[in-house]
Design a protein around this motif. Structure first.
Motif, PDB file in Angstrom:
ATOM      1  N   GLY A  64     -25.798  54.247 -58.431  1.00  0.00           N
ATOM      2  CA  GLY A  64     -25.600  54.424 -59.918  1.00  0.00           C
ATOM      3  C   GLY A  64     -24.376  55.177 -59.813  1.00  0.00           C
ATOM      4  N   PRO A  65     -24.191  55.761 -61.024  1.00  0.00           N
ATOM      5  CA  PRO A  65     -22.647  56.631 -61.375  1.00  0.00           C
ATOM      6  C   PRO A  65     -22.694  57.780 -60.305  1.00  0.00           C
ATOM      7  CG  PRO A  65     -23.639  55.869 -63.417  1.00  0.00           C
ATOM      8  CD  PRO A  65     -24.624  55.398 -62.418  1.00  0.00           C
ATOM      9  N   SER A  66     -23.632  58.419 -60.375  1.00  0.00           N
ATOM     10  CA  SER A  66     -23.625  59.824 -59.718  1.00  0.00           C
ATOM     11  C   SER A  66     -23.537  59.508 -58.100  1.00  0.00           C
ATOM     12  CB  SER A  66     -24.617  60.512 -59.742  1.00  0.00           C
ATOM     13  OG  SER A  66     -25.876  60.039 -59.313  1.00  0.00           O
ATOM     14  N   GLY A  67     -24.270  58.382 -57.473  1.00  0.00           N
ATOM     15  CA  GLY A  67     -24.126  57.872 -56.204  1.00  0.00           C
ATOM     16  C   GLY A  67     -22.992  57.332 -55.635  1.00  0.00           C
ATOM     17  N   LEU A  68     -22.628  56.358 -56.636  1.00  0.00           N
ATOM     18  CA  LEU A  68     -21.271  55.937 -56.256  1.00  0.00           C
ATOM     19  C   LEU A  68     -19.847  56.765 -56.184  1.00  0.00           C
ATOM     20  CD1 LEU A  68     -21.730  52.562 -58.523  1.00  0.00           C
ATOM     21  CD2 LEU A  68     -21.612  52.806 -55.830  1.00  0.00           C
ATOM     22  N   SER A  69     -19.974  57.696 -57.345  1.00  0.00           N
ATOM     23  CA  SER A  69     -19.109  58.644 -57.168  1.00  0.00           C
ATOM     24  C   SER A  69     -18.961  59.743 -56.038  1.00  0.00           C
ATOM     25  CB  SER A  69     -19.321  59.860 -58.462  1.00  0.00           C
ATOM     26  OG  SER A  69     -18.358  60.829 -58.585  1.00  0.00           O
ATOM     27  N   CYS A  70     -20.269  59.908 -55.442  1.00  0.00           N
ATOM     28  CA  CYS A  70     -20.501  60.895 -54.566  1.00  0.00           C
ATOM     29  C   CYS A  70     -19.981  60.169 -53.208  1.00  0.00           C
ATOM     30  CB  CYS A  70     -21.914  61.263 -54.354  1.00  0.00           C
ATOM     31  SG  CYS A  70     -22.134  62.347 -52.919  1.00  0.00           S
ATOM     32  N   ALA A  71     -20.325  58.717 -53.236  1.00  0.00           N
ATOM     33  CA  ALA A  71     -19.950  58.059 -51.991  1.00  0.00           C
ATOM     34  C   ALA A  71     -18.540  58.110 -51.675  1.00  0.00           C
ATOM     35  CB  ALA A  71     -20.558  56.674 -52.027  1.00  0.00           C
ATOM     36  N   HIS A  72     -17.879  57.703 -52.830  1.00  0.00           N
ATOM     37  CA  HIS A  72     -16.508  57.523 -52.983  1.00  0.00           C
ATOM     38  C   HIS A  72     -15.681  58.595 -52.393  1.00  0.00           C
ATOM     39  CE1 HIS A  72     -12.348  57.085 -54.518  1.00  0.00           C
ATOM     40  NE2 HIS A  72     -12.412  55.688 -53.992  1.00  0.00           N
ATOM     41  N   ARG A  73     -15.947  59.790 -52.780  1.00  0.00           N
ATOM     42  CA  ARG A  73     -15.351  61.030 -52.706  1.00  0.00           C
ATOM     43  C   ARG A  73     -15.773  61.438 -51.026  1.00  0.00           C
ATOM     44  NH1 ARG A  73     -12.217  64.890 -55.326  1.00  0.00           N
ATOM     45  NH2 ARG A  73     -12.130  63.145 -56.822  1.00  0.00           N
ATOM     46  N   LEU A  74     -16.850  61.016 -50.873  1.00  0.00           N
ATOM     47  CA  LEU A  74     -17.259  61.565 -49.255  1.00  0.00           C
ATOM     48  C   LEU A  74     -16.259  60.464 -48.226  1.00  0.00           C
ATOM     49  CD1 LEU A  74     -20.997  62.034 -49.756  1.00  0.00           C
ATOM     50  CD2 LEU A  74     -19.329  63.789 -48.832  1.00  0.00           C
ATOM     51  N   ALA A  75     -16.406  59.462 -48.608  1.00  0.00           N
ATOM     52  CA  ALA A  75     -15.440  58.458 -47.750  1.00  0.00           C
ATOM     53  C   ALA A  75     -14.201  58.791 -47.740  1.00  0.00           C
ATOM     54  CB  ALA A  75     -15.558  56.905 -48.441  1.00  0.00           C
ATOM     55  N   MET A  76     -13.637  59.108 -48.925  1.00  0.00           N
ATOM     56  CA  MET A  76     -12.153  59.511 -49.015  1.00  0.00           C
ATOM     57  C   MET A  76     -11.989  60.724 -48.220  1.00  0.00           C
ATOM     58  SD  MET A  76      -9.918  60.201 -52.404  1.00  0.00           S
ATOM     59  CE  MET A  76     -10.691  61.643 -52.867  1.00  0.00           C
ATOM     60  N   LEU A  77     -12.913  61.585 -48.124  1.00  0.00           N
ATOM     61  CA  LEU A  77     -12.734  62.727 -47.227  1.00  0.00           C
ATOM     62  C   LEU A  77     -12.798  62.524 -45.791  1.00  0.00           C
ATOM     63  CD1 LEU A  77     -14.390  65.408 -49.647  1.00  0.00           C
ATOM     64  CD2 LEU A  77     -12.235  65.151 -49.144  1.00  0.00           C
ATOM     65  N   GLY A  78     -13.262  61.139 -45.247  1.00  0.00           N
ATOM     66  CA  GLY A  78     -13.308  60.770 -43.954  1.00  0.00           C
ATOM     67  C   GLY A  78     -14.670  60.706 -43.404  1.00  0.00           C
ATOM     68  N   HIS A  79     -15.732  60.810 -44.285  1.00  0.00           N
ATOM     69  CA  HIS A  79     -17.250  60.633 -43.488  1.00  0.00           C
ATOM     70  C   HIS A  79     -17.706  59.215 -43.809  1.00  0.00           C
ATOM     71  CE1 HIS A  79     -17.445  64.997 -43.960  1.00  0.00           C
ATOM     72  NE2 HIS A  79     -16.982  64.902 -45.428  1.00  0.00           N
ATOM     73  N   GLU A  80     -18.482  58.912 -42.975  1.00  0.00           N
ATOM     74  CA  GLU A  80     -19.179  57.471 -43.135  1.00  0.00           C
ATOM     75  C   GLU A  80     -20.304  57.779 -43.989  1.00  0.00           C
ATOM     76  OE1 GLU A  80     -18.429  54.713 -41.882  1.00  0.00           O
ATOM     77  OE2 GLU A  80     -16.610  55.350 -40.969  1.00  0.00           O
ATOM     78  N   VAL A 104     -30.890  59.067 -57.859  1.00  0.00           N
ATOM     79  CA  VAL A 104     -31.995  57.973 -57.792  1.00  0.00           C
ATOM     80  C   VAL A 104     -32.438  57.485 -59.134  1.00  0.00           C
ATOM     81  CG1 VAL A 104     -32.927  58.220 -55.561  1.00  0.00           C
ATOM     82  CG2 VAL A 104     -33.905  59.687 -57.486  1.00  0.00           C
ATOM     83  N   GLY A 105     -31.674  58.217 -60.089  1.00  0.00           N
ATOM     84  CA  GLY A 105     -31.966  57.988 -61.723  1.00  0.00           C
ATOM     85  C   GLY A 105     -33.595  58.446 -61.904  1.00  0.00           C
ATOM     86  N   LEU A 106     -33.895  58.014 -63.142  1.00  0.00           N
ATOM     87  CA  LEU A 106     -35.205  58.185 -63.791  1.00  0.00           C
ATOM     88  C   LEU A 106     -36.065  56.916 -63.867  1.00  0.00           C
ATOM     89  CD1 LEU A 106     -34.419  60.938 -66.404  1.00  0.00           C
ATOM     90  CD2 LEU A 106     -35.621  61.096 -64.097  1.00  0.00           C
ATOM     91  N   GLY A 107     -36.941  56.500 -62.799  1.00  0.00           N
ATOM     92  CA  GLY A 107     -37.485  55.206 -62.998  1.00  0.00           C
ATOM     93  C   GLY A 107     -38.482  55.067 -63.740  1.00  0.00           C
ATOM     94  N   GLY A 108     -39.224  56.122 -64.159  1.00  0.00           N
ATOM     95  CA  GLY A 108     -40.315  55.986 -64.973  1.00  0.00           C
ATOM     96  C   GLY A 108     -39.987  55.878 -66.612  1.00  0.00           C
ATOM     97  N   VAL A 109     -41.116  55.496 -67.210  1.00  0.00           N
ATOM     98  CA  VAL A 109     -40.710  55.482 -68.805  1.00  0.00           C
ATOM     99  C   VAL A 109     -41.998  56.170 -69.523  1.00  0.00           C
ATOM    100  CG1 VAL A 109     -40.379  54.008 -70.868  1.00  0.00           C
ATOM    101  CG2 VAL A 109     -39.167  53.335 -68.634  1.00  0.00           C
ATOM    102  N   ASN A 110     -41.532  57.045 -70.288  1.00  0.00           N
ATOM    103  CA  ASN A 110     -42.649  57.645 -71.087  1.00  0.00           C
ATOM    104  C   ASN A 110     -43.381  56.649 -71.883  1.00  0.00           C
ATOM    105  OD1 ASN A 110     -42.055  60.187 -70.079  1.00  0.00           O
ATOM    106  ND2 ASN A 110     -40.343  60.585 -71.746  1.00  0.00           N
ATOM    107  N   ALA A 111     -44.826  57.126 -71.877  1.00  0.00           N
ATOM    108  CA  ALA A 111     -45.582  56.271 -72.714  1.00  0.00           C
ATOM    109  C   ALA A 111     -45.659  56.999 -74.346  1.00  0.00           C
ATOM    110  CB  ALA A 111     -47.028  56.402 -72.040  1.00  0.00           C
ATOM    111  N   LEU A 112     -46.008  55.947 -75.067  1.00  0.00           N
ATOM    112  CA  LEU A 112     -46.075  56.430 -76.623  1.00  0.00           C
ATOM    113  C   LEU A 112     -47.509  57.289 -76.766  1.00  0.00           C
ATOM    114  CD1 LEU A 112     -45.580  52.999 -78.678  1.00  0.00           C
ATOM    115  CD2 LEU A 112     -43.877  54.981 -78.335  1.00  0.00           C
TER     116      LEU A 112
END
Length: 443
Positions: free
Chosen positions: A151-167, A236-244
């Protein structure tokens, strides 16, 4: 799709074919070059600009607008992407009316801010359309990082780490990357398969491998991943949904709004999506508005958003509330559901009026019933997986730039404490965690 025998009010193909394309067209048309130049001319290029302070990713907004003004949109895009690699999507979905544009000096002086979001989209779209990636990878560090969630946080983290030379290896639970950008926002905010195209463009920096249908389910899963990588980031986001927690919640025709929006976003033919004649959406945030507006655009006759507190307490911005109203959605406030009524399938929802008291929100005892053949729950999401981390307020507890209770494990985005559940905030948290991970790994 034929009507269900249990839910006769829910049907597909309520509209002529041509109406679907028109209803789900781009909410805001992109600027052409002249329009962008005129809009950029309105910027005062403030010193210590308040719009920068209001941006969760701290983009140098006056700089990128001046670059547009001087006919350098690609340079403007690089200024944006250096702080927010998902700047294209954020230009479409950010609540700029409560962030940078609300802080704009023009807004304070004239009630009409510089249209920062549309200018950002103009610049980022031009660079992406050119097939250019503005960054190159640093020399390899020999370190490897696992990112859980594309998602947005994971992709942002992955891109910056890759840019810095990490796999980087990204483990994504679904069969498609993008997270909420792909599955969780209104279709009219991100047209032409933009979310998927943005992911492909982001990954073109290299050094990032994505493994799909790899959910994080248990504490043992996390232990295994920690043993294989030098650091781990959880987005990983929030996969569960609150019940009424309301009588009759399990009746036919009642479902989670997030599932409805995801189904709509992935549909190849919108005319196949069934929608009720009388739709009730319970909740007051952006998800509630997205579900309500899209129900109306699919052909529902009556759509009502029902929220338990006052309109000023709704999570959706005033702009989003006005958008819903402009599409014919009714917003009913200070009501809480007490029963879903029907024989097998929902027929009505009974609400009780509420009042704010010194002791909190209380029911008044006065009730109202609203006809409904389809009900969407949009009352918040919960952390779906317990992997042995300290949890605070239903989210993973973090300190600093996303450090969790386990050494070598960071977290960010909706799953982590302290955020405000916005795409732009998730991007900032992923980026900042990446910089902290880098500092730890390279000393």
């Amino acid at each position: 799709m034929p009507n269900s025998p249990m839910t006769p009010g829910i049907a597909a193909a309520r509209l002529p074919d041509q109406d679907y394309a028109r209803n789900f067209d781009d909410l805001h048309a992109p600027y052409d070059g002249h329009e962008a130049a005129v809009a950029a001319d309105r910027c005062y290029f403030c010193y210590d600009a308040p719009c920068i302070q209001a941006c969760p990713t701290a983009i140098d907004i006056p700089l990128f607008i001046r670059q547009i003004q001087t006919a350098q949109p690609e340079a403007a895009a690089k200024t944006i992407f250096s702080q927010n690699i998902l700047g294209g999507m954020c230009a479409r979905v950010c609540p700029t009316e409560t962030l940078c544009e609300e802080a704009c000096v023009r807004e304070a002086a004239e009630g009409k801010p510089v249209e920062i979001g549309r200018l950002q989209r103009h610049a980022t779209d031009m660079l992406m359309a050119a097939g250019v990636h503005p960054f190159t990878r640093a020399a390899a560090t020999g370190k490897s990082v696992a990112v859980l969630g594309a998602g947005p946080s994971g992709l942002s983290c992955a891109h910056r780490l890759a840019m810095l030379g990490h796999e980087v290896t990204v483990f994504e639970a679904k069969a498609k990357a993008g997270g909420l950008n792909e599955f969780g926002i209104a279709s009219y905010k991100s047209t032409d398969n933009f979310a998927a195209r943005e992911v492909e463009w982001l990954l073109s920096i290299g050094g990032i491998t994505v493994q799909y249908v790899r959910p994080l389910e248990t504490e043992d899963d996390l232990k295994m991943i920690r043993s294989r990588f030098d650091a781990v980031f959880l987005g990983v986001g929030l996969g569960g949904v609150n019940a009424l927690q309301t009588k009759g919640e399990d009746k036919d025709g009642v479902r989670d709004a997030v599932d409805f929006i995801a189904e709509l976003r992935q549909a190849n033919d919108l005319s196949t999506l069934p929608v009720g004649r009388n739709v009730v959406v319970i909740g007051g945030g952006m998800t509630a508005v997205d579900a309500a507006v899209q129900s109306k655009l699919l052909g529902a006759d009556q759509v009502t958003i029902a929220y338990r507190r006052g309109r000023d307490r709704m999570g959706a911005s005033a702009y989003e509330q006005d958008l819903a109203a402009s599409k014919g959605v009714r917003i009913l406030t200070n009501v809480q559901p007490v029963a879903v009524i029907g024989n097998g399938a929902v027929r009505e929802v009974e609400f009780e009026y509420t009042a704010e008291t010194g002791a909190g929100l209380k029911g008044t005892g006065e009730t109202i019933r609203i006809a409904a053949d389809q009900v969407f729950k949009a009352i918040g999401q919960t952390l779906a997986t317990d992997v042995g981390l300290t949890v605070e307020g239903g989210k993973i507890a973090v300190t600093g730039a996303g450090r969790t209770s386990l050494a070598g494990v960071w977290a960010g985005g909706d799953c982590a404490s302290g955020g405000n559940d916005l795409t732009v905030t998730a991007v900032a948290e992923g980026r900042d965690a990446a910089m902290d991970i880098h500092s730890v790994l390279v000393g």
